[in-house]
Scaffold this motif. Sequence first.
Motif, PDB file in Angstrom:
ATOM      1  N   LEU A 117      -0.789 -32.795  26.226  1.00 34.28           N
ATOM      2  CA  LEU A 117      -0.511 -31.905  25.092  1.00 34.28           C
ATOM      3  C   LEU A 117       0.916 -32.072  24.586  1.00 34.28           C
ATOM      4  O   LEU A 117       1.149 -32.209  23.381  1.00 34.28           O
ATOM      5  CB  LEU A 117      -0.760 -30.452  25.519  1.00 34.28           C
ATOM      6  CG  LEU A 117      -0.449 -29.381  24.466  1.00 34.28           C
ATOM      7  CD1 LEU A 117      -1.384 -29.519  23.272  1.00 34.28           C
ATOM      8  CD2 LEU A 117      -0.564 -27.981  25.063  1.00 34.28           C
ATOM      9  N   ILE A 118       1.895 -32.067  25.508  1.00 35.47           N
ATOM     10  CA  ILE A 118       3.297 -32.105  25.063  1.00 35.47           C
ATOM     11  C   ILE A 118       3.679 -33.471  24.523  1.00 35.47           C
ATOM     12  O   ILE A 118       4.694 -33.595  23.832  1.00 35.47           O
ATOM     13  CB  ILE A 118       4.259 -31.699  26.191  1.00 35.47           C
ATOM     14  CG1 ILE A 118       4.216 -32.723  27.334  1.00 35.47           C
ATOM     15  CG2 ILE A 118       3.953 -30.310  26.708  1.00 35.47           C
ATOM     16  CD1 ILE A 118       5.232 -32.451  28.425  1.00 35.47           C
ATOM     17  N   ASN A 119       2.889 -34.503  24.800  1.00 33.00           N
ATOM     18  CA  ASN A 119       3.214 -35.830  24.283  1.00 33.00           C
ATOM     19  C   ASN A 119       2.472 -36.172  22.999  1.00 33.00           C
ATOM     20  O   ASN A 119       2.724 -37.216  22.411  1.00 33.00           O
ATOM     21  CB  ASN A 119       2.899 -36.892  25.341  1.00 33.00           C
ATOM     22  CG  ASN A 119       3.985 -36.999  26.392  1.00 33.00           C
ATOM     23  OD1 ASN A 119       5.053 -37.516  26.133  1.00 33.00           O
ATOM     24  ND2 ASN A 119       3.714 -36.465  27.567  1.00 33.00           N
ATOM     25  N   HIS A 120       1.551 -35.317  22.556  1.00 32.66           N
ATOM     26  CA  HIS A 120       0.768 -35.638  21.362  1.00 32.66           C
ATOM     27  C   HIS A 120       0.676 -34.484  20.368  1.00 32.66           C
ATOM     28  O   HIS A 120      -0.037 -34.600  19.380  1.00 32.66           O
ATOM     29  CB  HIS A 120      -0.647 -36.075  21.772  1.00 32.66           C
ATOM     30  CG  HIS A 120      -0.679 -37.379  22.515  1.00 32.66           C
ATOM     31  ND1 HIS A 120      -0.638 -38.598  21.882  1.00 32.66           N
ATOM     32  CD2 HIS A 120      -0.683 -37.649  23.843  1.00 32.66           C
ATOM     33  CE1 HIS A 120      -0.646 -39.570  22.776  1.00 32.66           C
ATOM     34  NE2 HIS A 120      -0.673 -39.021  23.978  1.00 32.66           N
ATOM     35  N   ASP A 121       1.381 -33.396  20.613  1.00 30.99           N
ATOM     36  CA  ASP A 121       1.377 -32.282  19.684  1.00 30.99           C
ATOM     37  C   ASP A 121       2.631 -32.357  18.822  1.00 30.99           C
ATOM     38  O   ASP A 121       3.748 -32.362  19.333  1.00 30.99           O
ATOM     39  CB  ASP A 121       1.335 -30.957  20.451  1.00 30.99           C
ATOM     40  CG  ASP A 121       1.040 -29.767  19.534  1.00 30.99           C
ATOM     41  OD1 ASP A 121       1.716 -29.651  18.497  1.00 30.99           O
ATOM     42  OD2 ASP A 121       0.132 -28.976  19.862  1.00 30.99           O
ATOM     43  N   GLU A 122       2.443 -32.399  17.494  1.00 22.62           N
ATOM     44  CA  GLU A 122       3.586 -32.567  16.586  1.00 22.62           C
ATOM     45  C   GLU A 122       4.507 -31.358  16.592  1.00 22.62           C
ATOM     46  O   GLU A 122       5.659 -31.448  16.175  1.00 22.62           O
ATOM     47  CB  GLU A 122       3.078 -32.816  15.165  1.00 22.62           C
ATOM     48  CG  GLU A 122       2.318 -34.130  15.011  1.00 22.62           C
ATOM     49  CD  GLU A 122       1.822 -34.346  13.589  1.00 22.62           C
ATOM     50  OE1 GLU A 122       1.980 -33.411  12.776  1.00 22.62           O
ATOM     51  OE2 GLU A 122       1.293 -35.426  13.311  1.00 22.62           O
ATOM     52  N   ASN A 123       4.009 -30.201  17.049  1.00 21.28           N
ATOM     53  CA  ASN A 123       4.813 -28.984  17.037  1.00 21.28           C
ATOM     54  C   ASN A 123       5.618 -28.790  18.324  1.00 21.28           C
ATOM     55  O   ASN A 123       6.367 -27.828  18.441  1.00 21.28           O
ATOM     56  CB  ASN A 123       3.905 -27.761  16.834  1.00 21.28           C
ATOM     57  CG  ASN A 123       3.186 -27.813  15.500  1.00 21.28           C
ATOM     58  OD1 ASN A 123       3.788 -28.139  14.482  1.00 21.28           O
ATOM     59  ND2 ASN A 123       1.897 -27.505  15.499  1.00 21.28           N
ATOM     60  N   ILE A 124       5.442 -29.698  19.287  1.00 20.34           N
ATOM     61  CA  ILE A 124       6.165 -29.597  20.564  1.00 20.34           C
ATOM     62  C   ILE A 124       7.176 -30.731  20.635  1.00 20.34           C
ATOM     63  O   ILE A 124       6.809 -31.898  20.505  1.00 20.34           O
ATOM     64  CB  ILE A 124       5.193 -29.678  21.759  1.00 20.34           C
ATOM     65  CG1 ILE A 124       4.173 -28.535  21.700  1.00 20.34           C
ATOM     66  CG2 ILE A 124       5.961 -29.618  23.077  1.00 20.34           C
ATOM     67  CD1 ILE A 124       3.146 -28.586  22.805  1.00 20.34           C
ATOM     68  N   SER A 176       9.384 -33.767  21.773  1.00 26.74           N
ATOM     69  CA  SER A 176       9.044 -34.781  22.773  1.00 26.74           C
ATOM     70  C   SER A 176       9.881 -34.668  24.028  1.00 26.74           C
ATOM     71  O   SER A 176       9.457 -35.062  25.112  1.00 26.74           O
ATOM     72  CB  SER A 176       9.208 -36.188  22.169  1.00 26.74           C
ATOM     73  OG  SER A 176      10.549 -36.381  21.743  1.00 26.74           O
ATOM     74  N   SER A 203       9.528 -32.388  27.985  1.00 24.24           N
ATOM     75  CA  SER A 203       9.018 -32.757  29.308  1.00 24.24           C
ATOM     76  C   SER A 203      10.037 -32.467  30.401  1.00 24.24           C
ATOM     77  O   SER A 203       9.663 -32.150  31.534  1.00 24.24           O
ATOM     78  CB  SER A 203       8.636 -34.235  29.330  1.00 24.24           C
ATOM     79  OG  SER A 203       9.749 -35.046  29.044  1.00 24.24           O
TER      80      SER A 203
END
Length: 378
Positions: free
Chosen positions: A201-208, A210, A213
């Motif tokens: 999720l954190i590597n492919h959500d534009e609102n999170i 990068s 992690s």
Amino acid sequence: NDSRDFEGFLPDTSKTMELVDEETPLVKGKNPRIENDDDASNDSRDFEPLIDRVKDVIRVYWFLGLIAFGGPTAHVGIFQDHLVRVHQWLKEDLFLELFALAQGLPGPSSSQLIISTAATHGGVLGGSIAFLMWNLPGFVVLTAASLFLYDIIDPSNPPIWLLGVPPAAVALIFKAFYGFALKLDTLGAALAMGTSAVSVLINHDENIPSNSSQFVYPVLLFGGGLLTFLDTYRSKPIGTYSKLPGLDDGPVEQTAFDRKLGYKIGMEIHHGIFMFLFWLVLLVGSITLIGRGYDNKYLEIFEIFYRTGSLVFGGGVVIVPMLQNEVVPKWMTEDQFFQGLGLAQSLPGPFFNFASFLGGTYAGLPGAIVANLGLMGP
């Protein structure tokens, strides 16, 4: 031959060993107070002068950095065969205790195992020399690759043989994690799947962001530990646990072997406290300087790798997504990152030498040295 095999038949000799410390004189490299001890753990090498014990470390460890392929999981098997079974450098139970301790600390577990097993004979100096010999071959190759590889080839149009390296690196990472998963119990498998979902999720959500992690992974580790702790108190726990000594079992007395081991390592509690505080000052200081906008290329490299090395639990491959978020595309392209990753996976020694490729690509030889020291330092 192991004295445990004959428990009940051998006399109790643990009380015949007196405490050995720095004030105990040595006669021809041996301690006269224990020279005739019948304890099965007594070994004449234990009380040789430090210089002789360091020479033993060099003789046993010098070539491990040249033959240990396959990553941390394979390294443990190689060390076990080499140190426990062939050279009988230490007992199996001590090796497993050191391995378990390394798994519970941040950083490269195989390198920590090299340092700690060597330190059981050669102290801090022996452990440091063993680490240098273990680390040097891979560091030299990856630093040279970072300095000269892209003078020979065009990174945007690499030769056909280099195109296969990134997919191979993905396969190696999958193999490592699949091997870990096979050893998990029911609760461990559930935690692994849940945390993997968060990582995706954190590597492919534009609102999170990068770089989130670096905060998410420690929180996941803490959450997993907390859930496991609570599960142990359930009447029917989900996980599988070994019974540990309770508070009612009374204090555990040091054996003669424990006292001899402490003598050889040569460190006291206050040494450990000092090293912990030194680590903490470097971590907080570097993060603070970067946060306040202090502009220095090498401080930037050190802060990224030192922070990553302080947060990484579970082996070398865990650093891949964290470092990828930090250095791509600022320092290099994604293709260059995975080409260096595949090269690091194909070499013997610690995977953390990957840091020297990343730092060298960005800032030359000084960058490679700073990055390696930063990631290995914690």
